[in-house]
Design a protein around this motif. Structure first.
Motif, PDB file in Angstrom:
ATOM      1  N   GLY A 256       0.806  -1.223   0.000  1.00  0.00           N
ATOM      2  CA  GLY A 256       0.000   0.000   0.000  1.00  0.00           C
ATOM      3  C   GLY A 256       0.834   1.265   0.000  1.00  0.00           C
ATOM      4  O   GLY A 256       1.733   1.430  -0.822  1.00  0.00           O
ATOM      5  N   GLU A 257       0.534   2.162   0.957  1.00  0.00           N
ATOM      6  CA  GLU A 257       1.237   3.442   1.030  1.00  0.00           C
ATOM      7  C   GLU A 257       2.732   3.256   1.271  1.00  0.00           C
ATOM      8  O   GLU A 257       3.554   3.977   0.733  1.00  0.00           O
ATOM      9  N   LYS A 258       3.032   2.265   2.097  1.00  0.00           N
ATOM     10  CA  LYS A 258       4.444   1.963   2.386  1.00  0.00           C
ATOM     11  C   LYS A 258       5.186   1.604   1.103  1.00  0.00           C
ATOM     12  O   LYS A 258       6.351   1.942   0.915  1.00  0.00           O
ATOM     13  N   PHE A 259       4.493   0.869   0.223  1.00  0.00           N
ATOM     14  CA  PHE A 259       5.110   0.472  -1.043  1.00  0.00           C
ATOM     15  C   PHE A 259       5.388   1.713  -1.895  1.00  0.00           C
ATOM     16  O   PHE A 259       6.485   1.867  -2.440  1.00  0.00           O
ATOM     17  N   GLU A 260       4.411   2.608  -1.976  1.00  0.00           N
ATOM     18  CA  GLU A 260       4.590   3.839  -2.772  1.00  0.00           C
ATOM     19  C   GLU A 260       5.757   4.664  -2.218  1.00  0.00           C
ATOM     20  O   GLU A 260       6.574   5.202  -2.975  1.00  0.00           O
ATOM     21  N   GLU A 261       5.814   4.738  -0.906  1.00  0.00           N
ATOM     22  CA  GLU A 261       6.891   5.487  -0.256  1.00  0.00           C
ATOM     23  C   GLU A 261       8.243   4.842  -0.563  1.00  0.00           C
ATOM     24  O   GLU A 261       9.233   5.525  -0.842  1.00  0.00           O
ATOM     25  N   ALA A 262       8.243   3.507  -0.525  1.00  0.00           N
ATOM     26  CA  ALA A 262       9.478   2.777  -0.809  1.00  0.00           C
ATOM     27  C   ALA A 262       9.907   2.994  -2.262  1.00  0.00           C
ATOM     28  O   ALA A 262      11.078   3.249  -2.543  1.00  0.00           O
ATOM     29  N   VAL A 263       8.942   2.920  -3.174  1.00  0.00           N
ATOM     30  CA  VAL A 263       9.270   3.105  -4.600  1.00  0.00           C
ATOM     31  C   VAL A 263       9.874   4.491  -4.826  1.00  0.00           C
ATOM     32  O   VAL A 263      10.852   4.636  -5.567  1.00  0.00           O
ATOM     33  N   ALA A 264       9.312   5.492  -4.156  1.00  0.00           N
ATOM     34  CA  ALA A 264       9.851   6.853  -4.301  1.00  0.00           C
ATOM     35  C   ALA A 264      11.320   6.876  -3.884  1.00  0.00           C
ATOM     36  O   ALA A 264      12.159   7.516  -4.535  1.00  0.00           O
ATOM     37  N   TYR A 265      11.642   6.153  -2.821  1.00  0.00           N
ATOM     38  CA  TYR A 265      13.035   6.060  -2.390  1.00  0.00           C
ATOM     39  C   TYR A 265      13.868   5.254  -3.382  1.00  0.00           C
ATOM     40  O   TYR A 265      14.970   5.652  -3.771  1.00  0.00           O
ATOM     41  N   TRP A 266      13.316   4.120  -3.814  1.00  0.00           N
ATOM     42  CA  TRP A 266      14.059   3.240  -4.731  1.00  0.00           C
ATOM     43  C   TRP A 266      14.382   3.954  -6.050  1.00  0.00           C
ATOM     44  O   TRP A 266      15.373   3.633  -6.699  1.00  0.00           O
ATOM     45  N   ARG A 267      13.533   4.905  -6.433  1.00  0.00           N
ATOM     46  CA  ARG A 267      13.798   5.631  -7.685  1.00  0.00           C
ATOM     47  C   ARG A 267      15.040   6.524  -7.591  1.00  0.00           C
ATOM     48  O   ARG A 267      15.522   7.016  -8.601  1.00  0.00           O
ATOM     49  N   THR A 268      15.542   6.750  -6.390  1.00  0.00           N
ATOM     50  CA  THR A 268      16.778   7.537  -6.249  1.00  0.00           C
ATOM     51  C   THR A 268      18.019   6.649  -6.374  1.00  0.00           C
ATOM     52  O   THR A 268      19.143   7.133  -6.329  1.00  0.00           O
ATOM     53  N   LEU A 269      17.779   5.344  -6.531  1.00  0.00           N
ATOM     54  CA  LEU A 269      18.902   4.401  -6.538  1.00  0.00           C
ATOM     55  C   LEU A 269      19.385   4.133  -7.963  1.00  0.00           C
ATOM     56  O   LEU A 269      18.937   3.198  -8.635  1.00  0.00           O
ATOM     57  N   PHE A 270      20.237   4.998  -8.436  1.00  0.00           N
ATOM     58  CA  PHE A 270      20.837   4.817  -9.765  1.00  0.00           C
ATOM     59  C   PHE A 270      22.193   5.510  -9.733  1.00  0.00           C
ATOM     60  O   PHE A 270      22.471   6.316  -8.838  1.00  0.00           O
ATOM     61  N   THR A 271      23.038   5.169 -10.689  1.00  0.00           N
ATOM     62  CA  THR A 271      24.346   5.803 -10.776  1.00  0.00           C
ATOM     63  C   THR A 271      24.193   7.181 -11.410  1.00  0.00           C
ATOM     64  O   THR A 271      23.626   7.305 -12.506  1.00  0.00           O
ATOM     65  N   ASP A 272      24.665   8.205 -10.710  1.00  0.00           N
ATOM     66  CA  ASP A 272      24.563   9.559 -11.249  1.00  0.00           C
ATOM     67  C   ASP A 272      25.361   9.665 -12.548  1.00  0.00           C
ATOM     68  O   ASP A 272      26.448   9.077 -12.666  1.00  0.00           O
ATOM     69  N   GLU A 273      24.789  10.415 -13.478  1.00  0.00           N
ATOM     70  CA  GLU A 273      25.500  10.686 -14.739  1.00  0.00           C
ATOM     71  C   GLU A 273      26.879  11.270 -14.414  1.00  0.00           C
ATOM     72  O   GLU A 273      26.971  12.219 -13.641  1.00  0.00           O
ATOM     73  N   GLY A 274      27.922  10.673 -14.955  1.00  0.00           N
ATOM     74  CA  GLY A 274      29.266  11.224 -14.739  1.00  0.00           C
ATOM     75  C   GLY A 274      29.979  10.682 -13.507  1.00  0.00           C
ATOM     76  O   GLY A 274      31.119  11.050 -13.248  1.00  0.00           O
ATOM     77  N   ALA A 275      29.298   9.819 -12.728  1.00  0.00           N
ATOM     78  CA  ALA A 275      29.978   9.224 -11.571  1.00  0.00           C
ATOM     79  C   ALA A 275      31.095   8.305 -12.071  1.00  0.00           C
ATOM     80  O   ALA A 275      30.976   7.690 -13.122  1.00  0.00           O
ATOM     81  N   ALA A 276      32.165   8.246 -11.300  1.00  0.00           N
ATOM     82  CA  ALA A 276      33.352   7.533 -11.790  1.00  0.00           C
ATOM     83  C   ALA A 276      33.403   6.090 -11.304  1.00  0.00           C
ATOM     84  O   ALA A 276      33.154   5.812 -10.129  1.00  0.00           O
ATOM     85  N   PHE A 277      33.713   5.186 -12.228  1.00  0.00           N
ATOM     86  CA  PHE A 277      33.996   3.795 -11.888  1.00  0.00           C
ATOM     87  C   PHE A 277      35.501   3.580 -12.002  1.00  0.00           C
ATOM     88  O   PHE A 277      36.173   4.257 -12.788  1.00  0.00           O
ATOM     89  N   ASP A 278      36.015   2.616 -11.251  1.00  0.00           N
ATOM     90  CA  ASP A 278      37.442   2.318 -11.366  1.00  0.00           C
ATOM     91  C   ASP A 278      37.759   1.680 -12.716  1.00  0.00           C
ATOM     92  O   ASP A 278      38.825   1.890 -13.271  1.00  0.00           O
ATOM     93  N   VAL A 279      36.812   0.887 -13.219  1.00  0.00           N
ATOM     94  CA  VAL A 279      37.000   0.232 -14.520  1.00  0.00           C
ATOM     95  C   VAL A 279      35.643   0.184 -15.214  1.00  0.00           C
ATOM     96  O   VAL A 279      34.612   0.056 -14.562  1.00  0.00           O
ATOM     97  N   GLU A 280      35.660   0.260 -16.521  1.00  0.00           N
ATOM     98  CA  GLU A 280      34.397   0.162 -17.262  1.00  0.00           C
ATOM     99  C   GLU A 280      34.610  -0.634 -18.555  1.00  0.00           C
ATOM    100  O   GLU A 280      35.628  -0.473 -19.232  1.00  0.00           O
ATOM    101  N   TYR A 281      33.683  -1.528 -18.876  1.00  0.00           N
ATOM    102  CA  TYR A 281      33.733  -2.294 -20.125  1.00  0.00           C
ATOM    103  C   TYR A 281      32.399  -2.143 -20.841  1.00  0.00           C
ATOM    104  O   TYR A 281      31.354  -2.022 -20.199  1.00  0.00           O
ATOM    105  N   THR A 282      32.447  -2.187 -22.166  1.00  0.00           N
ATOM    106  CA  THR A 282      31.211  -2.190 -22.944  1.00  0.00           C
ATOM    107  C   THR A 282      31.278  -3.306 -23.971  1.00  0.00           C
ATOM    108  O   THR A 282      32.288  -3.473 -24.654  1.00  0.00           O
ATOM    109  N   PHE A 283      30.212  -4.107 -24.022  1.00  0.00           N
ATOM    110  CA  PHE A 283      30.139  -5.184 -25.013  1.00  0.00           C
ATOM    111  C   PHE A 283      28.880  -4.992 -25.858  1.00  0.00           C
ATOM    112  O   PHE A 283      27.880  -4.424 -25.405  1.00  0.00           O
ATOM    113  N   ASP A 284      28.950  -5.526 -27.092  1.00  0.00           N
ATOM    114  CA  ASP A 284      27.838  -5.438 -28.028  1.00  0.00           C
ATOM    115  C   ASP A 284      26.987  -6.706 -27.888  1.00  0.00           C
ATOM    116  O   ASP A 284      27.499  -7.818 -28.078  1.00  0.00           O
TER     117      ASP A 284
END
Lengths: 470, 208
Positions: A256-284
């Motif tokens: 219910g409401e707790k879930f909506e509140e949690a989702v609002a928090y969970w939506r802040t959980l992402f890597t900020d644009e431009g944040a630095a990783f020690d190593v990065e790989y990209t594959f096709d």
């Protein structure tokens, strides 16, 4: 936001869980969920007893029996005395210390990494640990989840905290669309073959990119599950609408409401644009094909239509002794084609590929077909709930008609702590996570592959490229 | 936990890369509920044949080699998180494992049990192997306080890294739990302020 304020997903979750930091030492990390099973816990509970203390936060702790449980006649006492003793010990410890146990016979029992997500125990933004290296599975929810040893199990039971050094961070991007017949299992086997089995040691990996975002939660779990096979402490994927939809309505998830509140928090959980990783790989994604391993570690993988490499093809990571030893154990030689090779065992299960989606996929493929006469095909669901769901959907009937043996849930032939073993010298296509020497039984020869490759091989009786059949 | 400062010992060479914990202690031996006795099954399937007879070609069965130091190839201890691997190595009588690279969980498990993982360069590891194979009586001096490993009787020495907190624990024989238990107030204070914990009602689990 200045560049120094930009944080990776991993940093956001880690920083939110630091109770205190030891100068020139580890952080004291608060653990939101501790999963416990019978193999790595008895010595930890004994330690608490010796110290005369209890479990600090029983409500953060959930236990199940999985590694030692038989996959037939689970209603009877376990016949193997040592396995029975270890499972009984878990029951006794959970009763004594007030820990919630989903033991044999409980409708929630199953592989620890399957029941966490399906019960809504695993949620985004958490820290989770378990005395099992495949705890990395839960990272699919955007969770810092990792395997620990028994002394650390005791630490968490005693204090709900863990002394941990902050690992380095790595991002692996998979961009583009996957070809038909290519599953998430193929993605992770491909990544490990590129990075090798020690290639991510010391790192926590974030998987990103359009191919990862397109995957279902269960497919994401398969990828995070095998992060440990390249040495990573864990793997994680930023939570999104696919994650929230999966969680909604699950038994222990906020409602219910707790879930909506949690989702609002969970939506802040992402890597900020431009944040630095020690190593990065990209594959096709387009470069990924159905994969299979030929050696005795998960990094020794090839595309299914490639041939076993020679030492000259091997990068610096495997020395001559290990490579030759590996092929000698597997009874294979450089240049050999695996396609068309007759094998006798197929195992579909383990915390990598025993979820309802895996069973549905296999059922869809084998429906109306029958396994080859030389094949022993074992399918072991990850939990009682998966087993129940398979029955409700008629999947059990499809397997029966196709000559597959559908067993009761547990870790089974992934590591053969119970009776389910592959005989010495026999080849097994396995959807599990490890092809180490003797992993599925002394002398057993394991070839790791996706559930679709396993299913196609079971039908044909020989190693088969599923792309030719769908 | 036993205190560790310095040892000087001959060594057992195992020049194989990617030794996983399933090889160190196979899963079928994980059914014990105490920490003792795992040494008997250390490297079980490399050490014994199907009839439980020692395989003469495996180094632990070679009477020429013995000692408290195990020297192994790169990426030692990968795979399963089973602490039983560290217990088995300890129980067999090793106090130090030297390699050019360790898997994370194994390293942590070893340190929590007074078994010192010493990570050296590829070159130094190759030198150590060469010396042991040239002379099985080669001694290694592992000094935790100075963080050095030396081939005794030579000027061949290398410094190794170790987390300073873990170093102090090993030297004094402390374990983490004693320290964490002393932080109870801080842990409880964290629980009160955690935004995350306020979102999820933890109590609903125990009612199931």
């Amino acid at each position: 936001m200045s560049s120094s304020d930009k944080k990776t997903l991993f940093q956001k979750i880690w920083d939110a869980h630091v109770v205190t930091s030891i100068p020139d030492g580890p952080d004291v990390l608060y653990i939101d969920r501790h999963l416990v099973h019978e193999v790595t816990s008895p010595q930890a509970f004994a330690g608490l007893e010796k110290r005369g203390i209890g479990v600090f936060r029983t409500q953060n702790t959930v236990a199940t029996a999985d590694h030692n449980v038989p996959t037939i006649n689970q209603h009877l006492p376990i016949s193997e005395p040592l396995s029975r003793f270890q499972v009984d010990k878990l029951t006794e410890n959970c009763r004594k210390f007030g820990v919630n146990l989903y033991g044999l016979g409980h409708p929630f029992q199953g592989i620890v990494h399957v029941i966490g997500p399906e019960l809504g125990i695993t949620l985004p933004g958490m820290t989770m640990v378990c005395g099992d290296s495949h705890t990395s599975t839960h990272g699919a929810f955007g969770t810092i989840a990792f395997g620990i040893g028994t002394s650390e199990v005791e630490q968490v039971l005693a204090t709900q905290c863990l002394m941990q050094n902050k690992p380095k961070t790595m991002r692996i991007n998979i961009e583009g669309e996957l070809a038909n017949g290519v599953l998430s299992k193929d993605i992770i086997l491909y990544i490990i073959s590129k990075l090798t089995m020690g290639g991510a040691t010391g790192y926590f990996v974030e998987y990103a990119g359009s191919a990862i975002r397109s995957l279902s939660m269960e497919a994401r779990m398969t990828i995070c599950n095998m992060s440990i096979e390249m040495g990573a402490r864990g793997g994680l994927i930023a939570p999104d609408d696919i994650t929230f939809e999966y969680i909604q309505g699950r038994r222990f998830a906020p409602q219910g409401e707790k879930f909506e509140e949690a989702v609002a928090y969970w939506r802040t959980l992402f890597t900020d644009e431009g944040a630095a990783f020690d190593v990065e790989y990209t594959f096709d994604a387009a470069d990924i094909a159905p994969m299979i391993t030929y050696g005795t570690n998960p990094g020794m993988g090839i595309k299914i239509d490639e041939t076993v490499p020679s030492l000259a093809d091997i990068k610096e990571e495997s020395n001559k002794a290990s490579f030759d030893k590996s092929l000698a154990y597997m009874g294979l030689h450089p240049g050999e084609q695996l396609l068309g090779k007759e094998i006798n065992y197929v195992f579909i299960g383990s915390c990598t590929n025993s979820r309802i989606e895996d069973l549905r996929l296999v059922a869809q493929f084998v429906k109306g077909k029958h396994k080859a006469p030389n094949i022993n095909a074992l399918i072991v669901p990850g939990s009682k709930q998966v087993e129940q769901q398979a029955r409700e959907e008629g999947i059990d009937q499809i397997f029966r008609e196709a000559g597959f043996e559908l067993r009761e849930p547990g870790c089974s032939a992934c590591l053969g702590m119970n009776e389910d073993k592959v005989p010495k010298g026999e080849y097994c296509i396995s959807t599990s996570n490890r092809n180490f020497e003797g992993r599925q039984g002394p002398g057993a020869r394991t070839l790791l592959a996706s559930p679709l490759t396993a299913a196609a091989t079971a039908i044909a009786g020989k190693i088969t490229d599923v792309r030719e059949l769908i | 936990m036993e205190k560790f400062k310095k040892i000087t010992s001959t060594a057992v060479p195992l020049p194989i890369e990617d030794i996983d914990t399933d090889q160190i202690i196979p899963a079928r031996f994980l059914k014990a509920t105490t920490r003792e006795g795992f040494g008997d099954n250390l490297f079980r399937d490399w050490r014994y044949n199907n009839q439980n007879n020692p395989k003469p070609e495996f180094v632990l069965n070679n009477p020429q080699y013995s000692g408290q130091v195990l020297v192994a190839g790169k990426n030692f201890g990968c795979g399963s998180s089973r602490e039983h691997a560290a217990w088995a190595i300890n129980d067999y009588g090793f106090k130090v494992v030297i390699s050019s690279f360790f898997a994370d969980i194994f390293k942590g498990n070893a340190l929590n049990n007074g078994l010192l993982p010493v990570q050296v360069s590829e070159e130094f590891l190759a030198t150590v192997f060469a010396h042991i194979f040239a002379d099985r009586n080669t001694e290694l001096e592992v000094n935790l306080e100075e963080q050095t490993v030396r081939i005794t009787g030579t000027d061949l020495v290398e410094k190794f890294d170790i987390n300073q907190y873990k170093k102090t624990c090993l030297i004094n024989g402390y374990d983490d739990i004693d320290y964490l238990l002393s932080l109870k107030d801080k842990i409880e204070a964290y629980e009160k302020t955690s935004k995350y914990l306020s979102l999820v009602d933890l109590k609903q689990e125990v009612e199931a």
